[in-house]
Design an enzyme around this catalytic site. Structure first.
Site, mmCIF file in Angstrom:
data_model
loop_
_atom_site.group_PDB
_atom_site.id
_atom_site.type_symbol
_atom_site.label_atom_id
_atom_site.label_comp_id
_atom_site.label_asym_id
_atom_site.label_seq_id
_atom_site.Cartn_x
_atom_site.Cartn_y
_atom_site.Cartn_z
ATOM 1 C CG ASP A 123 -39.547 -50.581 -13.212
ATOM 2 O OD1 ASP A 123 -40.327 -50.754 -14.170
ATOM 3 O OD2 ASP A 123 -38.315 -50.750 -13.295
ATOM 4 C CD GLU A 131 -32.155 -50.511 -20.166
ATOM 5 O OE1 GLU A 131 -33.266 -50.415 -19.618
ATOM 6 O OE2 GLU A 131 -31.143 -50.961 -19.591
ATOM 7 C CE LYS A 135 -39.180 -48.555 -16.314
ATOM 8 N NZ LYS A 135 -38.867 -49.947 -16.697
ATOM 9 C CD GLU A 190 -37.894 -54.548 -17.790
ATOM 10 O OE1 GLU A 190 -37.577 -55.624 -18.311
ATOM 11 O OE2 GLU A 190 -37.199 -53.957 -16.936
ATOM 12 C CG ASP A 194 -36.929 -53.769 -12.474
ATOM 13 O OD1 ASP A 194 -36.153 -52.943 -12.987
ATOM 14 O OD2 ASP A 194 -37.441 -54.706 -13.117
HETATM 15 O O1 KIV Z 1 -35.346 -50.189 -13.390
HETATM 16 C C1 KIV Z 1 -34.840 -49.167 -13.878
HETATM 17 O O2 KIV Z 1 -34.092 -48.445 -13.234
HETATM 18 C C2 KIV Z 1 -35.178 -48.833 -15.261
HETATM 19 C C3 KIV Z 1 -34.468 -47.677 -15.894
HETATM 20 C C4 KIV Z 1 -33.102 -48.052 -16.244
HETATM 21 C C5 KIV Z 1 -35.231 -47.162 -17.050
HETATM 22 O O3 KIV Z 1 -35.995 -49.481 -15.850
#
Ligand code: KIV
Length: 307
Positions: free
Chosen positions: A97, A196, A127, A129, A58
């Protein structure tokens, strides 16, 4: 517009990336290379460069769409970019994401949007968060049959609540909270996790507790792999660049050079070259066309533009 390129043949010794293969890489201590991509040509290039995992992050909100944060990007935009990346990839694992607002409301919402990443964009995994409430969402998505990668530490979708884009886990209490989140995500079945912006000593201390692969970004060298945002590592993005970014190219400079060169040659009429960049027509056809132009009264076409 260029003509459609043909894909370079696969060198042959490159294995298709699967979840068992990623787990095996951790077991064997083989570093896992993850990078972001947001469109078809960059997907082709990162695949050809031999990365293992591609994340359509994202971060697209910032580095592609020009927003000041990751939160504005929505599902439809993410799906459009992710489908383009899918079309450019053969070998790496593709992760979508889940954007802010696509999974927080309920497990049903989380499953529905994770399914869209798989069905509409061909993702291998998604993914999401944070720990806390996200642990429940991760569990629900995993139970629905979709692999999930967790993400702890600096979680940009909630950066405001974290006090800004800054390193996390810098007190014993904060490191303990981060540990709980990471272990909870592991316990509900996440196949891997992103760390991160975490002090490398915290990462190092925590690594022996994690059986799943840990991919770091600003988390030091002890992780099982590393991830960087493509536009950061290539030197495309001009905005704020955190300490943990390393630039491996200066594509912004190269792009400026290329576009300035093109503009200069158009303005000085050097481009296009009469021989090199133009099409021909048989002389007899050209003569016939010239006769047509002479015979037809083609002057005086009406135009609404009268400047
Ligand atoms: O959105 C993204 O690019 C990320 C990476 C930095 C892991 O979450």
């Amino acid at each position: 517009m260029s003509t459609q390129p043909t894909r370079k043949p696969d060198p042959g010794d490159r294995q298709l990336m699967t979840l068992p293969r990623i787990a095996e890489m951790k077991r064997d201590g083989e570093p896992i290379v993850m990078v972001t991509a947001y469109d078809y040509p960059s997907a082709q290039m990162v695949d050809e460069a031999g990365v293992d995992i591609v994340l359509v992050g994202d971060t697209a909100a910032m580095v592609v769409l020009g927003h000041p944060a990751t939160t504005p990007v929505g599902m439809d935009e993410m799906l459009m970019m992710t489908s383009a990346v899918r079309r450019g990839l053969d070998r790496p694992l593709l992760i979508g994401d889940m954007p802010f607002g696509s999974y927080e409301t309920s497990n049903e919402q989380a499953i529905e949007n994770a399914q869209r990443f798989v069905k509409e964009a061909g993702c291998d995994a998604v993914k999401l968060e944070r720990g806390g409430a996200s642990v429940d969402r991760a569990r629900a998505i995993v139970r629905s049959g979709i692999p999930v990668m967790g993400h702890v530490g600096l979680t940009p979708q909630t950066a405001t609540a974290l006090g800004g884009f800054k390193a996390q886990g810098r007190t014993a209490e904060a490191a303990a909270k981060l540990t709980e989140d990471a272990l909870a995500l592991q316990s509900v079945g996440c196949f891997a996790i992103v760390f991160e912006a975490i002090p490398s000593a915290v990462t190092e201390a925590l690594m022996p507790r994690l059986k799943i692969p840990v991919i770091g970004i600003g988390a030091g060298p002890a992780t099982d792999g590393q991830v960087l945002v493509l536009h950061d590592l290539l030197g495309v993005y001009e905005g704020h660049t955190p300490k943990f970014i390393k630039r491996y190219a200066n594509i912004r400079e190269e792009t400026l050079k290329g576009v300035r060169g093109y503009a200069e040659e158009v303005r000085t009429r050097k481009f296009p070259d009469e021989d090199e960049h133009t099409y021909s027509i048989p002389p007899e056809e050209l003569e016939e066309y010239a006769r047509y132009l002479e015979e037809e009264s083609l002057v005086g076409t009406d135009t609404p533009w009268d400047w």
